[in-house]
Design a protein around this motif. Structure first.
Motif, PDB file in Angstrom:
ATOM      1  N   GLN B  37      17.877 -12.062 -54.485  1.00  0.00           N
ATOM      2  CA  GLN B  37      18.307 -11.820 -52.374  1.00  0.00           C
ATOM      3  C   GLN B  37      17.947 -12.823 -51.972  1.00  0.00           C
ATOM      4  N   MET B  41      19.085 -10.584 -46.358  1.00  0.00           N
ATOM      5  CA  MET B  41      19.925  -9.627 -47.008  1.00  0.00           C
ATOM      6  C   MET B  41      19.454  -8.577 -48.332  1.00  0.00           C
ATOM      7  N   GLY B  42      20.608  -8.403 -48.736  1.00  0.00           N
ATOM      8  CA  GLY B  42      20.056  -7.153 -49.698  1.00  0.00           C
ATOM      9  C   GLY B  42      19.590  -7.555 -51.243  1.00  0.00           C
ATOM     10  N   LEU B  43      19.715  -6.773 -51.833  1.00  0.00           N
ATOM     11  CA  LEU B  43      19.514  -7.357 -53.195  1.00  0.00           C
ATOM     12  C   LEU B  43      21.261  -7.226 -53.897  1.00  0.00           C
TER      13      LEU B  43
END
Lengths: 113, 114
Positions: B37, B41-43
């Motif tokens: 991550q 941001m997203g994973l």
């Protein structure tokens, strides 16, 4: 490419109000979605999930709505509390042999006292 | 149950160094995953495993390696650390089948490469 995205990066709400966090997805074959909550410095925590054969699912103070026609889902939090302040992600579960998650970029929820 | 545990919590590496991020789960889950991550941001999925002895690449596998010799452990190896690998790394596990596909996440390892 396929993606799961979020409409708003930050949402600020008054304590006690309802919160609505939105998410759009692009894969029309998506069958299963999960909402996660991530508090600062911690790993994502499961909130609620929904399958594509459902339009709505309710949990404790949370409701997820799924609109397959427009490929959109939302997370509604009732009576938002300070402890709800976090980043919220929707994720698409790929129903192949991996069951991997495709995450959106997240929405930060700020609760004003 | 401890759930999913990760070590270390924090690490600073110099460019070119190597390290292994440890992940252990005590829920007897067959499926395990490594995500990274980046800030805001997203994973993103690095590698995953559907069972002991089986691993496969995710979305961003370059620069990483994994192994799965037991059900419980799923270490992630960085061979030649680069600044682009500065990130928070999360390990997760799931049953993978049944009524829920929920993934359980560890607390993360914050890695800085300078």
């Amino acid at each position: 490419g396929e993606s799961v995205g979020l409409h708003l990066p930050t949402l600020s709400v008054q304590e006690g109000d309802n919160s609505i966090i939105n998410c759009a997805y692009s894969n029309s074959a998506s069958d299963y979605f999960i909402w996660y909550k991530q508090e600062s410095g911690k790993g994502p925590q499961f909130i609620i999930d929904i399958r594509s054969n459902m339009d709505k699912r309710q949990g404790q103070r949370v409701t997820v709505l799924l609109n397959k026609t427009v490929k959109h889902l939302s997370l509604q939090i009732a009576a938002t509390q300070p402890g709800d302040s976090a980043v919220y992600f929707c994720a698409d579960v790929r129903m192949d042999s991996s069951y991997k998650l495709i995450f959106g970029s997240g929405t930060r929820l700020l609760v004003r006292p | 149950n401890a759930g999913v545990t990760q070590t270390p919590k924090f690490r600073i590496l110099k460019i070119g160094q190597s390290m292994t991020l440890q992940c252990t789960q005590d829920m007897n889950h067959n499926y395990m995953y490594w995500y990274r991550q980046d800030p805001g941001m997203g994973l993103k999925l690095i590698y995953y495993s559907v069972g002991a002895g089986i691993t496969d690449k995710g979305e961003v596998p370059n620069g990483y390696n994994v192994s799965r010799s037991t059900t419980e452990d799923f270490p992630l190896r960085l061979e030649l650390a680069a600044p682009s690998q500065t990130s928070v790394y999360f390990c997760a596990s799931s049953q993978g089948t049944g009524s829920s596909y929920e993934q359980y996440f560890g607390p993360g390892t914050r890695l800085t490469v300078t």
